[in-house]
Structures are given as C-alpha cells and as structure tokens.
Design an enzyme around this catalytic site. Structure first.
Site, short mmCIF file in Angstrom:
data_model
loop_
_atom_site.label_atom_id
_atom_site.label_comp_id
_atom_site.label_asym_id
_atom_site.label_seq_id
_atom_site.Cartn_x
_atom_site.Cartn_y
_atom_site.Cartn_z
CE1 TYR A 110 9.05 7.83 9.70
CE2 TYR A 110 9.79 10.09 9.38
CZ TYR A 110 9.26 8.92 8.87
OH TYR A 110 8.93 8.83 7.53
CE LYS A 153 11.81 6.78 7.46
NZ LYS A 153 11.71 5.66 6.49
NE ARG A 167 -0.56 1.18 4.78
CZ ARG A 167 -0.94 1.04 6.04
NH1 ARG A 167 -2.01 0.34 6.33
NH2 ARG A 167 -0.25 1.61 7.02
#
Ligand code: NAD
Length: 239
Positions: free
Chosen positions: A152, A156, A16
């Site tokens: 997060y 990253k 998705r």
C-alpha cells in the site's frame, strides 16, 4: 471560484466511501459527474439519485481497454472531460515475511497501475481541450512508512511521484496534476482500525466529507495556479 457548472468530472471508485463523497460534492458544485466503479448496483443507484447530470460507467481501473471505453463514453455523454479523480483503491496488510506476491501485485495493480492508466487515458482529450485537472488520491501512507503496509505504501508513494512527473510534463498543455493525501477517514476500508489508538490533533478521525472540499478546490478555478502540489488532509495526524 469553486463553481463547476459546465465541467465534467470522472471519479473512479465513486460508488461508495470517499469517492461517493467526491461525486456528491462535485455534483453539488455544479459539475456533471461520471461515477466509475466495479460496484455496478451502488454506482447506478447513485447516478439515478443525482439525476440527469450524473452517469454510471462500469470500470475496473486495471483494465486498459475499459479505460478507453469509459473515457469515450464520458465525452459522448457530456461533451468534454475536465476533471479526473483517480480515487479507486484497495488496501492489504502483512509483515514483510508474509506479504505474498499476489497481495503485492494486487495493490500495485489497482492503486498505482490503475492511476497510470487513468491519467494516460484522459490526457489526449484534455490536451485537445487545452485544460484539465487530474487529482490523484494517495494517502498519508504516501508520505511516510507504517509497519505492515508495504505494498500500500509503495503504491501511494508511487502515485505521489507519478503526479509530480505528470505535473511537469503536462503543465504546458494546460493540465494540472496534484495529489491528495487523506489521513484516517472512516469508510469500509478502515472499519478494522481503532481510531482511539491513533493520535489525531483535531481530536477525531475524518469522515469522507472532510476531504471533499479539497477535491472541489482542486477541480475548480480556485486552484488554477496549483500543480504538482501535495495536499495532506489528516486532522494534523502526521504533523
Ligand atoms: P472504499 O473501500 O470504501 O472504496 C473504494 C472504492 O473503490 C469502492 O467503491 C470500490 O468498489 C472501488 N474499487 C476498488 N477496486 C477497484 C477497481 N479495480 N476498479 C474500480 N473501482 C475499484 O475505500 P475508501 O476509504 O473510500 O478509499 C478511497 C481511496 O482513498 C483509496 O484510494 C484509498 O487508498 C484512499 N485513502 C483512504 C483513506 C481512509 O482512511 N479511508 C486514507 C487515505 C487514502
């Protein structure tokens, strides 16, 4: 030069969102695609829709043994493994005082350890072939800091650094490694963000197809001299 006929591409989190757009674009460019995701129903339906050049493999990117199984199954199905898109990711947010160890560990496990495991799993096959393109999905949050996104952001930035060290180590084996840094793209991950509150010079938030062209470019010979590079795809958001 962006013809991917004969190439095999594995996309994690391909069932998705952005990953689905990468799968569809790589497939449209001629690649055979392996859709690897936790979402078995959606992934299998996408593979069935795309037809004989697509297969679904159930994968939790944090599962070391599952990676070995999926890489072996991909090579068994299609004969090679030319492109890995490490796209699967999760996000959570909390001010630092409320960021639990469980939340921190979860985001690091999927977004960073999952990328490490994927890179490590495909390298023997790519070395044997003498070529390969690894595309690691970071974020604009891997280029700068944002309040509340500590785990997060750390994950990253980690993906960006891992991509750099791998590009240096694997270049002599014919394997290119690059990172892609999308800005605000409207998917299930970003439904709670109001795009009107974010200054985007191109005047709108992104849709998954806005990033897919960069993925096809990096998968193809059009980027054959590109390694260790960082591609920001954000409508000018962090310029
Ligand atoms: P999404 O939530 O719509 O899709 C993520 C996909 O990853 C899902 O199919 C999910 O099942 C899969 N996934 C999650 N954990 C997994 C695991 N442990 N193993 C295997 N698959 C797993 O999110 P998205 O917006 O499409 O994000 C895709 C990637 O792009 C992520 O890495 C995200 O951090 C990154 N990204 C997104 C944006 C954005 O604005 N949407 C911006 C920058 C970067």
């Amino acid at each position: 030069m962006t013809d991917l006929e004969g190439r095999v591409a594995l996309v994690t989190g391909g069932a998705r969102g952005l990953g689905e757009a990468y799968v569809r674009s790589l497939h449209a460019a001629g690649a055979r695609v392996v859709i690897a995701d936790l979402l078995e129903e959606e992934g299998a339906a996408l593979a069935a829709e795309l037809g004989e050049r697509a297969v679904f493999q159930a994968l939790d990117v944090t599962d070391e043994a599952a990676w070995e199984r999926v890489v072996a199954a991909s090579v068994a199905a299609f004969g090679s493994l030319d492109v890995l898109v490490n796209n699967a990711g999760i996000a959570n947010a909390a001010p630092i005082e409320h960021l639990t160890l469980a939340k921190w560990n979860a985001v690091i496990a999927v977004n960073l350890t999952g990328v490490f495991l994927g890179c490590r799993a495909v390298v023997p096959q790519m070395k044997a072939q003498g070529s390969g393109s690894i595309i690691n999905i970071s974020s604009v949050e891997g280029m700068r800091g944002s309040p509340g996104l500590h785990g997060y952001t750390a994950s990253k930035f980690g993906v960006r650094g891992l991509s750099q060290s791998l590009a240096v180590e694997l270049g002599a084996s014919g394997i290119r490694v690059n990172s892609v840094h999308p800005g605000l793209i409207m998917t299930d991950m970003t439904t709670r963000i109001d795009p009107a509150r974010i200054d985007i010079p191109l005047g709108r938030p992104g849709v998954p197809d806005d990033v897919a062209g960069t993925i096809v470019f990096l998968a193809s010979d059009a980027s054959r001299f590109t390694s260790g590079a960082e591609f920001v795809v954000d409508g000018g958001m962090i310029a």
